[in-house]
Motif scaffolding. Structure first.
Motif, short mmCIF file in Angstrom:
data_model
loop_
_atom_site.label_atom_id
_atom_site.label_comp_id
_atom_site.label_asym_id
_atom_site.label_seq_id
_atom_site.Cartn_x
_atom_site.Cartn_y
_atom_site.Cartn_z
N TRP A 148 0.86 -1.18 0.00
CA TRP A 148 0.00 0.00 0.00
C TRP A 148 0.90 1.23 0.00
CZ3 TRP A 148 -5.20 0.29 -0.59
CH2 TRP A 148 -5.95 -0.87 -0.37
N ARG A 159 0.63 5.72 -0.56
CA ARG A 159 -0.29 6.85 -0.57
C ARG A 159 0.40 8.07 -1.15
NH1 ARG A 159 -0.82 7.87 6.00
NH2 ARG A 159 1.27 8.77 6.30
N ARG A 168 4.82 9.93 -3.78
CA ARG A 168 4.17 8.71 -3.30
C ARG A 168 4.96 8.13 -2.14
NH1 ARG A 168 1.41 4.91 -7.69
NH2 ARG A 168 0.61 7.01 -8.13
N ALA A 226 -4.91 11.39 1.67
CA ALA A 226 -4.17 11.05 0.46
C ALA A 226 -4.99 10.08 -0.37
CB ALA A 226 -2.83 10.39 0.83
N TYR A 264 -4.85 6.47 -1.66
CA TYR A 264 -4.18 5.24 -1.28
C TYR A 264 -4.24 4.25 -2.44
CZ TYR A 264 -3.78 6.77 3.53
OH TYR A 264 -3.44 7.45 4.67
N GLY A 293 -6.50 3.44 -6.98
CA GLY A 293 -6.44 4.35 -5.85
C GLY A 293 -7.80 4.63 -5.25
N GLN A 319 -9.56 7.41 -2.33
CA GLN A 319 -9.31 8.65 -1.58
C GLN A 319 -9.66 8.48 -0.12
OE1 GLN A 319 -8.14 11.89 -2.67
NE2 GLN A 319 -8.10 12.22 -0.45
#
Length: 125
Positions: free
Chosen positions: A35, A37, A44, A91, A93, A118, A120
């Motif tokens: 993972w 973010r 990132r 962020a 993710y 992604g 949010q």
């Protein structure tokens, strides 16, 4: 392998949230899952990873002790349990997967070949 991240939303600081990363096409049995973010205007950032061999887990310093990456009994979904969310947790993710990732590269985004779209996460005060 195609990845689908979900579970994001708007929460308050101190709240909990669980993100999911679902795989299609392949299972996670042969892949390390990470993972990451990315906040607006920032690079990132590594959040957590789970290696395919033995299921060892790794965490970024900013989330250690609050986030947990785990896989359920099935091989197709990996979760990121986020506790005590902080404002800086706002962020997008992303979940990512890759095979043959060595230990020294598990925190590097470039080691992962497959990425989800992604989800949010917004943490408000």
């Amino acid at each position: 392998v195609q990845l689908q991240a979900s579970g994001g939303g708007l929460v308050q600081a101190g709240d909990c949230l669980r993100l999911s990363c679902a795989a299609s096409g392949r299972t996670f049995s042969s892949y390390a899952v990470g993972w990451f973010r990315q906040a607006p205007g920032k690079e990132r950032e590594f959040v957590a990873a789970r290696r395919q061999s033995g299921g060892s887990t790794y965490y970024g310093d900013s989330v250690k002790g609050r986030f947990t990456i785990f896989r359920d009994n099935g091989p197709n979904t990996v979760y990121l349990e986020m506790n005590n969310l902080k404002l800086e947790g706002t962020a997008v993710y992303y979940c990512a997967a890759g095979s043959g990732i060595i230990l020294s590269s598990v925190r590097s985004a470039t080691a992962y070949a497959y990425w989800g779209q992604g989800t949010q996460v917004t943490v408000s005060s």
